[in-house]
Design a protein around this motif. Structure first.
Motif, short mmCIF file in Angstrom:
data_model
loop_
_atom_site.label_atom_id
_atom_site.label_comp_id
_atom_site.label_asym_id
_atom_site.label_seq_id
_atom_site.Cartn_x
_atom_site.Cartn_y
_atom_site.Cartn_z
N VAL A 106 0.86 -1.18 0.00
CA VAL A 106 0.00 0.00 0.00
C VAL A 106 0.91 1.24 0.00
O VAL A 106 1.86 1.32 0.77
N THR A 107 0.60 2.18 -0.87
CA THR A 107 1.37 3.43 -0.92
C THR A 107 0.94 4.35 0.22
O THR A 107 -0.06 4.08 0.91
N GLU A 108 1.66 5.43 0.39
CA GLU A 108 1.27 6.43 1.41
C GLU A 108 -0.12 6.97 1.11
O GLU A 108 -0.92 7.16 2.03
N THR A 109 -0.42 7.20 -0.17
CA THR A 109 -1.75 7.66 -0.56
C THR A 109 -2.81 6.62 -0.20
O THR A 109 -3.88 6.95 0.31
N GLY A 110 -2.49 5.35 -0.45
CA GLY A 110 -3.41 4.27 -0.10
C GLY A 110 -3.63 4.16 1.39
O GLY A 110 -4.76 3.95 1.86
N LEU A 111 -2.55 4.31 2.17
CA LEU A 111 -2.68 4.26 3.64
C LEU A 111 -3.52 5.42 4.15
O LEU A 111 -4.33 5.24 5.06
#
Length: 154
Positions: A106-111
């Motif tokens: 998971v990317t930072e955006t996803g998190l």
């Protein structure tokens, strides 16, 4: 046909009630997540499962494990991962120790989106359970779900 249809066996009645409860909960959560975060239940579940991975031995899940966790086929899981990757919510990379293995993180955006969506998911779940508890066929299942305590992994 209802869960208490006399033509059904007791086991079939129980299964119908459980299926009905699941369907109502999933539909309620789906509407809430879509409206507030442009996420489906499956997308939320995938982000949630992948967010719990860690670096180190056994820390990353294989695609089959991910597919099992989100209750999808491997091909459907791959398509879901691709959609979320296209949205910048996930990234994929080759495993350092096994060039055949592909990790998905998971990317930072996803998190950030997952963190924002979690209260919506939890609130919609609570609302759906409260509504289902008003139905005599579903109330015993709601109580069971509410009392169920899944042990945390060691």
């Amino acid at each position: 046909m209802t869960a208490t249809d006399p033509g059904l066996t007791a086991l079939a009645q129980s299964w119908c009630a459980l299926s009905l409860l699941h369907g109502r909960i999933e539909a309620h959560i789906e509407r809430a997540l879509q409206a507030k975060h442009d996420l489906s239940v499956r997308e939320y579940s995938l982000l949630d499962v992948l967010s719990r991975q860690h670096n180190g031995p056994g820390g990353h899940l294989q695609m089959k494990q991910v597919a099992d966790a989100v209750v999808l086929s491997q091909s459907a899981t791959t398509r879901l991962v691709t959609r979320l990757e296209d949205r910048g919510l996930l990234s994929r990379y080759i495993c350092d120790t096994d060039r055949r293995g592909i990790y998905t993180d998971v990317t930072e955006t996803g998190l950030a989106l997952l963190t924002e969506a979690r209260p919506t998911n939890d609130g919609a779940l609570r609302e759906a359970l409260d509504e289902a508890a008003k139905n005599a066929e579903l109330a015993p299942l709601v109580r069971t779900v509410e009392e169920l305590r899944i042990p945390s992994p060691a």
